[in-house]
Design an enzyme around this catalytic site. Sequence first.
Site, PDB file in Angstrom:
ATOM      1  N   GLY A  98      -4.857   6.183  -3.712  1.00 25.19           N
ATOM      2  CA  GLY A  98      -4.849   5.228  -2.617  1.00 25.19           C
ATOM      3  C   GLY A  98      -4.709   3.788  -3.092  1.00 25.19           C
ATOM      4  O   GLY A  98      -5.184   2.862  -2.446  1.00 25.19           O
ATOM      5  N   GLY A  99      -4.037   3.612  -4.242  1.00 20.46           N
ATOM      6  CA  GLY A  99      -3.801   2.257  -4.759  1.00 20.46           C
ATOM      7  C   GLY A  99      -5.016   1.666  -5.437  1.00 20.46           C
ATOM      8  O   GLY A  99      -4.988   0.519  -5.890  1.00 20.46           O
ATOM      9  N   HIS A 126       9.572   2.746  -5.722  1.00 18.48           N
ATOM     10  CA  HIS A 126       8.760   3.965  -5.644  1.00 18.48           C
ATOM     11  C   HIS A 126       9.584   5.011  -4.894  1.00 18.48           C
ATOM     12  O   HIS A 126       9.879   4.837  -3.715  1.00 18.48           O
ATOM     13  CB  HIS A 126       7.445   3.673  -4.916  1.00 18.48           C
ATOM     14  CG  HIS A 126       6.596   4.891  -4.717  1.00 18.48           C
ATOM     15  ND1 HIS A 126       5.379   5.067  -5.325  1.00 18.48           N
ATOM     16  CD2 HIS A 126       6.812   6.009  -3.981  1.00 18.48           C
ATOM     17  CE1 HIS A 126       4.881   6.240  -4.974  1.00 18.48           C
ATOM     18  NE2 HIS A 126       5.729   6.826  -4.157  1.00 18.48           N
ATOM     19  N   GLU A 179       2.750  10.243 -10.744  1.00 16.08           N
ATOM     20  CA  GLU A 179       1.650  11.148 -10.415  1.00 16.08           C
ATOM     21  C   GLU A 179       2.132  12.196  -9.429  1.00 16.08           C
ATOM     22  O   GLU A 179       3.205  12.077  -8.851  1.00 16.08           O
ATOM     23  CB  GLU A 179       0.455  10.385  -9.811  1.00 16.08           C
ATOM     24  CG  GLU A 179       0.738   9.772  -8.454  1.00 16.08           C
ATOM     25  CD  GLU A 179      -0.531   9.527  -7.637  1.00 16.08           C
ATOM     26  OE1 GLU A 179      -1.590  10.118  -7.929  1.00 16.08           O
ATOM     27  OE2 GLU A 179      -0.451   8.756  -6.658  1.00 16.08           O
ATOM     28  N   ASN A 188       0.696  14.131  -5.941  1.00 15.82           N
ATOM     29  CA  ASN A 188      -0.339  14.256  -4.917  1.00 15.82           C
ATOM     30  C   ASN A 188      -0.324  15.700  -4.439  1.00 15.82           C
ATOM     31  O   ASN A 188       0.686  16.178  -3.911  1.00 15.82           O
ATOM     32  CB  ASN A 188      -0.087  13.307  -3.738  1.00 15.82           C
ATOM     33  CG  ASN A 188      -0.320  11.841  -4.102  1.00 15.82           C
ATOM     34  OD1 ASN A 188       0.331  10.951  -3.582  1.00 15.82           O
ATOM     35  ND2 ASN A 188      -1.254  11.573  -5.012  1.00 15.82           N
ATOM     36  N   ARG A 191      -1.343  17.482  -2.002  1.00 16.23           N
ATOM     37  CA  ARG A 191      -1.796  17.547  -0.600  1.00 16.23           C
ATOM     38  C   ARG A 191      -0.649  17.101   0.286  1.00 16.23           C
ATOM     39  O   ARG A 191       0.388  16.673  -0.217  1.00 16.23           O
ATOM     40  CB  ARG A 191      -2.973  16.576  -0.410  1.00 16.23           C
ATOM     41  CG  ARG A 191      -2.595  15.162  -0.900  1.00 16.23           C
ATOM     42  CD  ARG A 191      -3.626  14.121  -0.536  1.00 16.23           C
ATOM     43  NE  ARG A 191      -3.469  12.885  -1.273  1.00 16.23           N
ATOM     44  CZ  ARG A 191      -2.690  11.871  -0.927  1.00 16.23           C
ATOM     45  NH1 ARG A 191      -1.946  11.950   0.162  1.00 16.23           N
ATOM     46  NH2 ARG A 191      -2.622  10.776  -1.660  1.00 16.23           N
ATOM     47  N   VAL A 230       0.592  10.957   3.837  1.00 19.46           N
ATOM     48  CA  VAL A 230       0.680  10.179   5.073  1.00 19.46           C
ATOM     49  C   VAL A 230       2.128  10.126   5.583  1.00 19.46           C
ATOM     50  O   VAL A 230       2.391  10.254   6.776  1.00 19.46           O
ATOM     51  CB  VAL A 230       0.152   8.741   4.828  1.00 19.46           C
ATOM     52  CG1 VAL A 230       0.351   7.873   6.063  1.00 19.46           C
ATOM     53  CG2 VAL A 230      -1.319   8.763   4.415  1.00 19.46           C
TER      54      VAL A 230
HETATM   55  P1  ADP Z   1      -0.013   8.759   0.547  1.00 22.65           P
HETATM   56  O1  ADP Z   1       0.756   8.847  -0.701  1.00 22.65           O
HETATM   57  O2  ADP Z   1      -0.161   9.995   1.330  1.00 22.65           O
HETATM   58  O3  ADP Z   1       0.312   7.561   1.315  1.00 22.65           O
HETATM   59  P2  ADP Z   1      -2.311   7.390  -0.181  1.00 22.65           P
HETATM   60  O4  ADP Z   1      -2.409   7.228  -1.646  1.00 22.65           O
HETATM   61  O5  ADP Z   1      -1.939   6.235   0.655  1.00 22.65           O
HETATM   62  O6  ADP Z   1      -1.413   8.618   0.035  1.00 22.65           O
HETATM   63  O7  ADP Z   1      -3.658   8.013   0.321  1.00 22.65           O
HETATM   64  C1  ADP Z   1      -3.779   8.617   1.581  1.00 22.65           C
HETATM   65  C2  ADP Z   1      -5.199   8.527   2.002  1.00 22.65           C
HETATM   66  O8  ADP Z   1      -6.016   9.133   1.053  1.00 22.65           O
HETATM   67  C3  ADP Z   1      -5.683   7.122   2.162  1.00 22.65           C
HETATM   68  O9  ADP Z   1      -6.571   7.095   3.239  1.00 22.65           O
HETATM   69  C4  ADP Z   1      -6.374   6.864   0.830  1.00 22.65           C
HETATM   70  O10 ADP Z   1      -7.361   5.883   0.957  1.00 22.65           O
HETATM   71  C5  ADP Z   1      -6.935   8.199   0.516  1.00 22.65           C
HETATM   72  N1  ADP Z   1      -7.046   8.517  -0.918  1.00 22.65           N
HETATM   73  C6  ADP Z   1      -6.064   8.845  -1.761  1.00 22.65           C
HETATM   74  N2  ADP Z   1      -6.535   9.121  -2.985  1.00 22.65           N
HETATM   75  C7  ADP Z   1      -7.870   8.985  -2.931  1.00 22.65           C
HETATM   76  C8  ADP Z   1      -8.947   9.145  -3.872  1.00 22.65           C
HETATM   77  N3  ADP Z   1      -8.752   9.512  -5.139  1.00 22.65           N
HETATM   78  N4  ADP Z   1     -10.189   8.902  -3.449  1.00 22.65           N
HETATM   79  C9  ADP Z   1     -10.410   8.544  -2.187  1.00 22.65           C
HETATM   80  N5  ADP Z   1      -9.458   8.394  -1.253  1.00 22.65           N
HETATM   81  C10 ADP Z   1      -8.198   8.599  -1.599  1.00 22.65           C
HETATM   82  P1  ADP Z   2      -2.240   5.912  -6.690  1.00 17.80           P
HETATM   83  O1  ADP Z   2      -2.823   7.157  -7.296  1.00 17.80           O
HETATM   84  O2  ADP Z   2      -3.240   4.889  -6.359  1.00 17.80           O
HETATM   85  O3  ADP Z   2      -1.251   6.223  -5.604  1.00 17.80           O
HETATM   86  P2  ADP Z   2       0.021   5.471  -8.486  1.00 17.80           P
HETATM   87  O4  ADP Z   2      -0.078   5.776  -9.942  1.00 17.80           O
HETATM   88  O5  ADP Z   2       0.777   6.419  -7.629  1.00 17.80           O
HETATM   89  O6  ADP Z   2      -1.443   5.252  -7.923  1.00 17.80           O
HETATM   90  O7  ADP Z   2       0.638   4.027  -8.331  1.00 17.80           O
HETATM   91  C1  ADP Z   2       0.591   3.343  -7.095  1.00 17.80           C
HETATM   92  C2  ADP Z   2       1.603   2.213  -7.114  1.00 17.80           C
HETATM   93  O8  ADP Z   2       1.312   1.276  -8.169  1.00 17.80           O
HETATM   94  C3  ADP Z   2       3.042   2.638  -7.368  1.00 17.80           C
HETATM   95  O9  ADP Z   2       3.694   3.067  -6.198  1.00 17.80           O
HETATM   96  C4  ADP Z   2       3.637   1.352  -7.918  1.00 17.80           C
HETATM   97  O10 ADP Z   2       3.924   0.431  -6.910  1.00 17.80           O
HETATM   98  C5  ADP Z   2       2.505   0.799  -8.756  1.00 17.80           C
HETATM   99  N1  ADP Z   2       2.608   1.297 -10.148  1.00 17.80           N
HETATM  100  C6  ADP Z   2       2.012   2.397 -10.649  1.00 17.80           C
HETATM  101  N2  ADP Z   2       2.306   2.560 -11.960  1.00 17.80           N
HETATM  102  C7  ADP Z   2       3.106   1.531 -12.300  1.00 17.80           C
HETATM  103  C8  ADP Z   2       3.760   1.119 -13.509  1.00 17.80           C
HETATM  104  N3  ADP Z   2       3.604   1.793 -14.647  1.00 17.80           N
HETATM  105  N4  ADP Z   2       4.513  -0.017 -13.475  1.00 17.80           N
HETATM  106  C9  ADP Z   2       4.652  -0.714 -12.338  1.00 17.80           C
HETATM  107  N5  ADP Z   2       4.078  -0.376 -11.172  1.00 17.80           N
HETATM  108  C10 ADP Z   2       3.312   0.722 -11.138  1.00 17.80           C
HETATM  109 MG    MG Z   3       0.495   7.328  -5.770  1.00 15.33          MG
END
Ligand code: ADP
Ligand code: ADP
Ligand code: MG
Length: 465
Positions: free
Chosen positions: A169-170, A213, A293, A295, A297, A300
Amino acid sequence: MADKLPIKTILIANRGEIACRVNRAAKELGLKVVQAVSEADTESLAARLADEVKVIGPPQAAKSYLDVDALLAAAKESGADAVHPGYGFLSENAGFADAVEAAGLVFVGPSGDTIRLMGDKAAAREQAQKAGVPTVPGSDGVITDMDEAERLAGAVGYPVMIKAAAGGGGRGIRVADDAEAFRKLAPQASNEAKAAFGDGGIYIEKVIERARHIEVQVLGDGRDVVHFFDRECSLQRRRQKVWEEAPSAAVDEAVREKLCAAAVDLAKSVQYRGAGTVEFLYDDETGEFYFIEMNTRIQVEHPVTEMICGTDLVAGMIRVCAGAPLGIAQGEIAREGHAIEVRLNAEDPANGFMPFPGVVSGLKVPGGEGIRFDHMLYDGYAIPPFYDSLLGKLIVWAPDRAQAIARMKEALSTLKIGGLPTTAPLFTALADSADVQANAVHTRWLEPWLERNIDKLTKQGETTT
Ligand code: ADP
Ligand code: ADP
Ligand code: MG
């Protein structure tokens, strides 16, 4: 179709718009729907749509939507034989998947072991490398020795990203511009990850400065895996997606094929079962892509894929997890046109995106060809302040991207959600932006744009009271 499934009743272990979405798919499959709710959600739309409602605990998520025992008790009492975890909450919790299966119920997702492997972002990186999928240059596995990590960060080249293996979730991401910052941020990141995710494991990646992305939707039945093409989610704020499209307009067919094949290779390497998304960063200057990564599941933004492929991914994941075969070959999956989704949050974009719960009034929903609104709203509904601020998603489909943007703008002009500010004005402004229209964006495009365009983000479809 449903009579072939060995399940009859499904417990939805989630809330909000995704609970309503799962409800729809489950009912179409002929299943009875039991909705788990916290005490704050007894009047939710998901509760109203369900066949049966089970109160699982107080408003705090830790005592309700994250309480495995309470959810299992609700499943047992209601005679549910399957559990859908939605997204967020326990959806990527291996222990929950194991507990559901140990109770003899179907978990609508991959096995606990697959979640353990792919939900740990550092482990997933290693699995991607094993499957021959390119990853961002960085550390092998989680970091255990800080001196060694600093040496590696220097070799990879600053800036580097420090990521929590259990993040999502960033959240749980830090950027270090130099060795000094790294020495300070790496232990901080680990401590915070421990507090937020219960796991202090961190790893590092080189920062890809100008990336898009792009992600690939997969569905597996534990034997075979197919993909449903790609989505682009480069418009992000705080590393969270706000506007998503399918397919990506930034890649040609050759790159698309490579991305989709890499995603399928990775999913096949773990005999993936269920719906999943393989996320990549794509550098459109070099044409290189890197796995970031998976996901494990439903995401959204799954509706944009459903719109271009004419498929129901939520029904698909329920079917395969209940033991049905995929029943579709890759060659039978086609896509058509272009779809866009925007995330409508109860936040005020003109005010630093401050969350703003309130009572919904004057709801007016756009309709017509190629327009879909997945949401949790009704007039008089009091948004509880305990959870994330996503109210719903407006999704449009059109034969091409330009028409989809025009349709989004028109649909947004009809949509009215009174009683609270929403992020809708942001999307009208984005639809008007020349860079968005030309798709000249990347993951770090939106934040500076927001600073320059704050005046365009004020009230629209605003409160009627
Ligand atoms: P998507 O790629 O589906 O948009 P997001 O990363 O935005 O997924 O996450 C979707 C929802 O899951 C959001 O409400 C986010 O806050 C929650 N979420 C994702 N990963 C985690 C985590 N490791 N712990 C808690 N909440 C998470
Ligand atoms: P989350 O599990 O919170 O979704 P991600 O690893 O999918 O985390 O990364 C979320 C966002 O962060 C990506 O969509 C991208 O915008 C940025 N990001 C992640 N890794 C990198 C990277 N190595 N370099 C630049 N941006 C990144
Ligand atoms: Mg991600």
